[in-house]
Design an enzyme around this catalytic site. Structure first.
Site, PDB file in Angstrom:
ATOM      1  N   SER A  43       0.809  -1.225   0.000  1.00 35.79           N
ATOM      2  CA  SER A  43       0.000   0.000   0.000  1.00 35.79           C
ATOM      3  C   SER A  43       0.840   1.271   0.000  1.00 35.79           C
ATOM      4  CB  SER A  43      -0.923   0.027   1.222  1.00 35.79           C
ATOM      5  OG  SER A  43      -0.159  -0.018   2.409  1.00 35.79           O
ATOM      6  N   ASP A 355      -3.464   8.103   7.976  1.00 29.56           N
ATOM      7  CA  ASP A 355      -4.258   7.076   8.664  1.00 29.56           C
ATOM      8  C   ASP A 355      -3.335   6.333   9.627  1.00 29.56           C
ATOM      9  OD1 ASP A 355      -2.819   5.231   7.157  1.00 29.56           O
ATOM     10  OD2 ASP A 355      -4.467   4.710   5.820  1.00 29.56           O
ATOM     11  N   HIS A 358      -0.153   5.072   7.156  1.00 31.25           N
ATOM     12  CA  HIS A 358       0.364   5.765   5.977  1.00 31.25           C
ATOM     13  C   HIS A 358       0.590   7.254   6.229  1.00 31.25           C
ATOM     14  CE1 HIS A 358      -1.947   2.225   4.425  1.00 31.25           C
ATOM     15  NE2 HIS A 358      -0.771   2.035   3.840  1.00 31.25           N
TER      16      HIS A 358
END
Ligand SMILES: *[C@@H]1O[C@H](CO)[C@@H](O)[C@H](O)[C@H]1NC(C)=O
Ligand SMILES: *[C@@H]1O[C@H](CO)[C@@H](O)[C@H](O)[C@H]1NC(C)=O
Ligand SMILES: *[C@@H]1O[C@H](CO)[C@@H](O)[C@H](O)[C@H]1NC(C)=O
Ligand SMILES: *[C@@H]1O[C@H](CO)[C@@H](O)[C@H](O)[C@H]1NC(C)=O
Ligand SMILES: *[C@@H]1O[C@H](CO)[C@@H](O)[C@H](O)[C@H]1NC(C)=O
Length: 380
Positions: A43, A355, A358
């Site tokens: 991610s 978040d 990240h």
């Protein structure tokens, strides 16, 4: 400060590439310093592949992801409010658009000339980790890359394609999930491997991925299939950048899950990341020595992100513990933004973390700047 020196570097790289164009090759002036960027991983580098995987647990295809991204301020699948590190790197290299996520409808025709992105959120070095979250395994990413090679050859001919592919920049950014989404809550795994041998396993997979397949030596029945996978170097990659493990213990999700109520970075988890990073260093040095025609470097994201997490003010941030969005969904727990919970922070640039895992675009800029010298060593 970060913005300014990135701009300066972009300008000097552009001058350099223009100079190179005019002494010889002729033809259309190519603005980029490398022809293409090819990305693999999780991610931290996924630009939207998981949007196309119906079963994927980790997706960023909803608001507030992307609220500061580009002109349209829309979610794309990137796990941040805005740009991720590789977007910034691509801009610094002179690209005006980003290589498309390979699973998207845009990954076709001329769009493929500037590279492709094969990354998938919740993927990791260990294929088992990816499989647990219905993400694209690293093995499958490499298979897609081979398919991409054929598509490129069909587009511009075999010779042109192989020139693009050997000059392209390859970026691998993954590994967090092997700890956070697997090892730390998987008793059978942590009984079988202590941290040191688990890191050997992961670095061994990296080495096989980048070099030639050494997967066969990995003690897992499932991984045998990988030994048939030709690896990046053998497939023609000659400029490879790999990110280090981030400071696992400083990620807000880790502090919530493993901090035992304390608010500081979890030292044990950062120690695990450092163990991995030392082994990665040895492996990368060995690969560089082994292949004289290979440029390979580590993008150290550990140091800048740990520094920002421990003293956010040093980078102009006010908050490194709280996340900009509200996290806490049933499926993605404290990791991702909760689309049902309003209350996004007022200014994401004040937050190191968007978040639970990240960084914000503003933090990504600091990280990108800090990894520049490694990047330069690959493209010059
Ligand atoms: C533990 O890890 C193994 C190997 O990665 C995996 O096959 C298994 O599904 C995991 N179990 C749980 C409960 O996460
Ligand atoms: C390969 O590149 C050359 C030089 O840019 C170009 O003239 C030629 O048309 C390309 N070949 C194909 C098949 O596209
Ligand atoms: C790369 O592959 C060769 C086999 O071709 C092997 O001898 C070497 O140890 C590998 N290097 C690394 C760093 O894994
Ligand atoms: C490995 O670590 C040493 C010592 O910190 C450093 O000088 C070297 O640049 C590192 N190698 C890579 C490939 O990052
Ligand atoms: C957001 O925060 C950044 C960093 O502190 C600051 O430079 C910027 O002016 C702020 N923007 C707004 C709209 O307050």
């Amino acid at each position: 400060m970060a913005r300014l020196s990135l701009t300066l570097l972009a300008v000097s790289l552009l001058i350099l590439s223009t100079a190179m164009d005019s002494d010889g090759q002729g033809g259309a002036v190519q603005a980029q310093i490398v022809p293409a960027v090819v990305s693999f991983g999780d991610s931290t580098i996924d630009v939207g592949n998981n949007n196309y995987l119906p079963g994927a647990v980790f997706k960023a295809d909803y608001v507030p992801y992307g609220v500061n991204f580009g002109k349209h301020h829309k979610p794309t699948g990137r796990f941040s409010d805005g740009k991720i590190v590789t977007d910034i790197t691509a801009e610094t290299l002179g690209f005006e658009s980003y290589a498309p996520p390979y699973l998207s409808p845009e990954a076709t025709g001329e769009n493929l000339l500037i590279g492709a992105n094969f990354a998938s959120a919740a993927s990791s070095y260990y294929d088992d980790t990816a499989a647990m979250y219905d993400a694209i395994t690293l093995t499958q990413q490499l298979k897609y890359y081979k398919e991409y090679q054929s598509k490129l050859a069909a587009l511009v001919g075999r010779k042109n394609a192989s020139a693009i592919l050997s000059d392209a920049l390859y970026i691998i950014s993954t590994g967090t999930g092997d700890f956070l989404q697997n090892y730390y809550h998987n008793a059978s795994l942590s009984r079988r491997y202590d941290v040191d041998s688990y890191c050997n396993l992961l670095v061994g997979i990296f080495s096989g991925f980048a070099n030639v397949s050494t997967y066969a030596t990995i003690p897992s029945t499932k991984i045998d299939i990988c030994s048939a996978t030709p690896a990046l170097y053998r497939l023609g990659a000659r400029r490879i950048g790999v990110t280090s493990m981030p400071p696992l213990g400083c990620l807000p999700a880790s502090i919530r899950l493993y901090g035992k109520g304390h608010n500081g970075c979890v030292a044990r988890l950062n120690g695990d990341a450092e163990t991995f990073n030392k082994k990665l260093n040895v492996t990368v040095e060995a690969l560089a020595k082994k292949h004289s025609d290979l440029k390979i470097a580590i993008f150290d994201i550990y140091t800048p992100l740990r520094d920002l997490s421990e003293s956010p003010a040093s980078g102009g941030f006010t908050e490194a513990r709280k996340t900009c969005c509200k996290t806490g969904t049933r499926k993605t727990r404290v990791y991702l933004c909760n689309p049902a919970m309003a209350g996004l922070c007022r200014n994401a640039s004040e937050f190191v973390y968007f978040d639970g895992v990240h960084p914000s675009e503003a933090a990504n800029l600091v990280i990108a700047e800090s990894t520049l010298s490694a990047g330069i060593s690959l493209v010059t």
